[in-house]
Design an enzyme around this catalytic site. Structure first.
Site, PDB file in Angstrom:
ATOM      1  N   ASN A   9       0.855  -1.186   0.000  1.00  0.00           N
ATOM      2  CA  ASN A   9       0.000   0.000   0.000  1.00  0.00           C
ATOM      3  C   ASN A   9       0.889   1.234   0.000  1.00  0.00           C
ATOM      4  O   ASN A   9       1.512   1.548   1.014  1.00  0.00           O
ATOM      5  CB  ASN A   9      -0.916  -0.017   1.237  1.00  0.00           C
ATOM      6  CG  ASN A   9      -1.775   1.228   1.336  1.00  0.00           C
ATOM      7  OD1 ASN A   9      -1.976   1.948   0.366  1.00  0.00           O
ATOM      8  ND2 ASN A   9      -2.299   1.478   2.531  1.00  0.00           N
ATOM      9  N   LYS A  11       0.059   4.333  -0.225  1.00  0.00           N
ATOM     10  CA  LYS A  11      -0.549   5.494   0.440  1.00  0.00           C
ATOM     11  C   LYS A  11      -0.348   6.752  -0.432  1.00  0.00           C
ATOM     12  O   LYS A  11      -0.343   6.643  -1.652  1.00  0.00           O
ATOM     13  CB  LYS A  11      -0.007   5.636   1.852  1.00  0.00           C
ATOM     14  CG  LYS A  11      -0.148   4.337   2.662  1.00  0.00           C
ATOM     15  CD  LYS A  11       0.251   4.478   4.100  1.00  0.00           C
ATOM     16  CE  LYS A  11       0.113   3.146   4.807  1.00  0.00           C
ATOM     17  NZ  LYS A  11       0.414   3.229   6.258  1.00  0.00           N
ATOM     18  N   HIS A  92      -9.274   1.083   5.645  1.00  0.00           N
ATOM     19  CA  HIS A  92      -7.930   1.221   6.210  1.00  0.00           C
ATOM     20  C   HIS A  92      -7.984   2.122   7.441  1.00  0.00           C
ATOM     21  O   HIS A  92      -8.767   3.068   7.519  1.00  0.00           O
ATOM     22  CB  HIS A  92      -6.977   1.807   5.175  1.00  0.00           C
ATOM     23  CG  HIS A  92      -5.542   1.725   5.577  1.00  0.00           C
ATOM     24  ND1 HIS A  92      -4.962   2.648   6.417  1.00  0.00           N
ATOM     25  CD2 HIS A  92      -4.579   0.825   5.271  1.00  0.00           C
ATOM     26  CE1 HIS A  92      -3.693   2.327   6.605  1.00  0.00           C
ATOM     27  NE2 HIS A  92      -3.430   1.226   5.919  1.00  0.00           N
ATOM     28  N   GLU A  94      -6.196   4.426   8.484  1.00  0.00           N
ATOM     29  CA  GLU A  94      -5.974   5.850   8.252  1.00  0.00           C
ATOM     30  C   GLU A  94      -7.213   6.518   7.688  1.00  0.00           C
ATOM     31  O   GLU A  94      -7.460   7.703   7.947  1.00  0.00           O
ATOM     32  CB  GLU A  94      -4.765   6.033   7.327  1.00  0.00           C
ATOM     33  CG  GLU A  94      -3.473   5.676   8.042  1.00  0.00           C
ATOM     34  CD  GLU A  94      -2.307   5.351   7.131  1.00  0.00           C
ATOM     35  OE1 GLU A  94      -1.224   5.094   7.669  1.00  0.00           O
ATOM     36  OE2 GLU A  94      -2.493   5.337   5.894  1.00  0.00           O
ATOM     37  N   GLU A 162      -4.824  -4.911  11.177  1.00  0.00           N
ATOM     38  CA  GLU A 162      -3.751  -3.926  11.295  1.00  0.00           C
ATOM     39  C   GLU A 162      -3.966  -3.114  12.566  1.00  0.00           C
ATOM     40  O   GLU A 162      -4.743  -2.170  12.579  1.00  0.00           O
ATOM     41  CB  GLU A 162      -3.700  -3.013  10.067  1.00  0.00           C
ATOM     42  CG  GLU A 162      -5.059  -2.524   9.570  1.00  0.00           C
ATOM     43  CD  GLU A 162      -4.958  -1.313   8.673  1.00  0.00           C
ATOM     44  OE1 GLU A 162      -3.931  -1.145   8.025  1.00  0.00           O
ATOM     45  OE2 GLU A 162      -5.914  -0.527   8.656  1.00  0.00           O
ATOM     46  N   GLY A 168       3.500   2.081  10.795  1.00  0.00           N
ATOM     47  CA  GLY A 168       4.519   3.101  10.587  1.00  0.00           C
ATOM     48  C   GLY A 168       5.302   3.484  11.817  1.00  0.00           C
ATOM     49  O   GLY A 168       6.085   4.444  11.782  1.00  0.00           O
ATOM     50  N   SER A 207       3.995  -2.332  10.371  1.00  0.00           N
ATOM     51  CA  SER A 207       5.457  -2.361  10.518  1.00  0.00           C
ATOM     52  C   SER A 207       6.049  -3.723  10.154  1.00  0.00           C
ATOM     53  O   SER A 207       6.958  -4.218  10.831  1.00  0.00           O
ATOM     54  CB  SER A 207       5.866  -1.941  11.937  1.00  0.00           C
ATOM     55  OG  SER A 207       5.491  -0.599  12.189  1.00  0.00           O
TER      56      SER A 207
END
Length: 251
Positions: A9, A11, A92, A94, A162, A168, A207
């Site tokens: 991904n 992003k 997702h 985010e 996730e 990250g 990660s």
């Protein structure tokens, strides 16, 4: 047996020049025939990525829940399919955090993608505060219950766990923690869609690197990885593909 899947991904990163990374990624995918490899890129790069790497599965990072309409700035599943995408990510973390999307939104987007013949990676996962409050299991179960379409099956649907606090940050749950959530996710899928749950792949995301991928991918009920920053370059992404290929029983 469920084939391993390594999905990247990008992003809001990348450019046409960055698509040169796909050459080595495609070569690594070809060298690992028992592993499925997919890359979700920004909308602006889908067509160019599909042209440059026709052997790779290229996808979108999101779609709108409507097929068309007065939705300025949004992109439909039909549009990304026409551009060359064969799958999309929905739900997702985010999107949930930054755009305040709900599990119902993820469900609607998954349904829209299915209508257009796209495969779907649907994400779920808890925040750090939710894990610290011992609510991770309940949060993940509730997200799955509200997000997974009734007709989901492994031919087009993949679930990705996730934990938001691991994305990250360089932090990852322990292998036991990953196994526990994946087992709970599998059981919840079984309650919702019955025997079809056995064919649904459950990915881990957060990660993932070449250094930890082999151990994570060998964990029970982990059928692959959803990879963020490490998917931007072949140097970091290829070792994850190779780790997946090294797992006994891959394929």
């Amino acid at each position: 047996m469920r084939r391993k899947l390594v999905a990247g991904n990008w992003k809001m990163n990348g450019s046409r020049a960055a698509l040169a990374e796909l050459d080595a990624i495609a070569a690594a995918a070809a060298a690992a025939p028992d592993v499925d490899v997919e890359i979700a890129v920004p909308f602006t790069l889908i067509a160019a990525a599909a042209d440059r790497a026709p052997a790779l599965a290229i996808g979108a990072e999101d779609v709108h829940e409507a097929d068309s309409g007065a939705h300025t700035g949004c992109v439909s599943a039909g549009m990304v399919k026409e551009a060359g995408a064969c799958f999309t990510i929905v739900g997702h973390s985010e999107r949930r955090a930054d755009q305040h999307e709900t599990s119902h939104d993820a469900w609607a987007k998954a349904a829209a993608a299915r209508r257009q013949g796209l495969r779907v990676i649907l994400c779920c996962g808890e925040t750090e505060a939710e894990r610290d409050a011992d609510r991770a299991e309940r949060v993940v179960q509730a997200q799955i219950e509200k997000s997974v379409p009734d007709n989901a099956d492994g031919s087009w649907f993949t679930l990705a766990y996730e934990p938001r606090w691991a994305i990250g940050t360089g932090r990852t749950p322990t292998l036991d923690e990953i196994a526990a959530i994946h087992a709970i996710a599998r059981a919840k899928l079984r309650m919702l869609i019955g025997d079809a749950a056995a064919g649904v792949r459950i990915l881990y995301g957060g990660s993932v690197t070449g250094a930890n991928a082999a151990a994570i991918l060998a964990t029970a009920n982990v059928d692959g990885a959803l990879v963020g920053g490490a998917s931007l370059t072949a140097d970091k992404f290829v070792p994850i593909i190779e780790a997946a290929a090294s797992i006994d029983g891959a394929g």
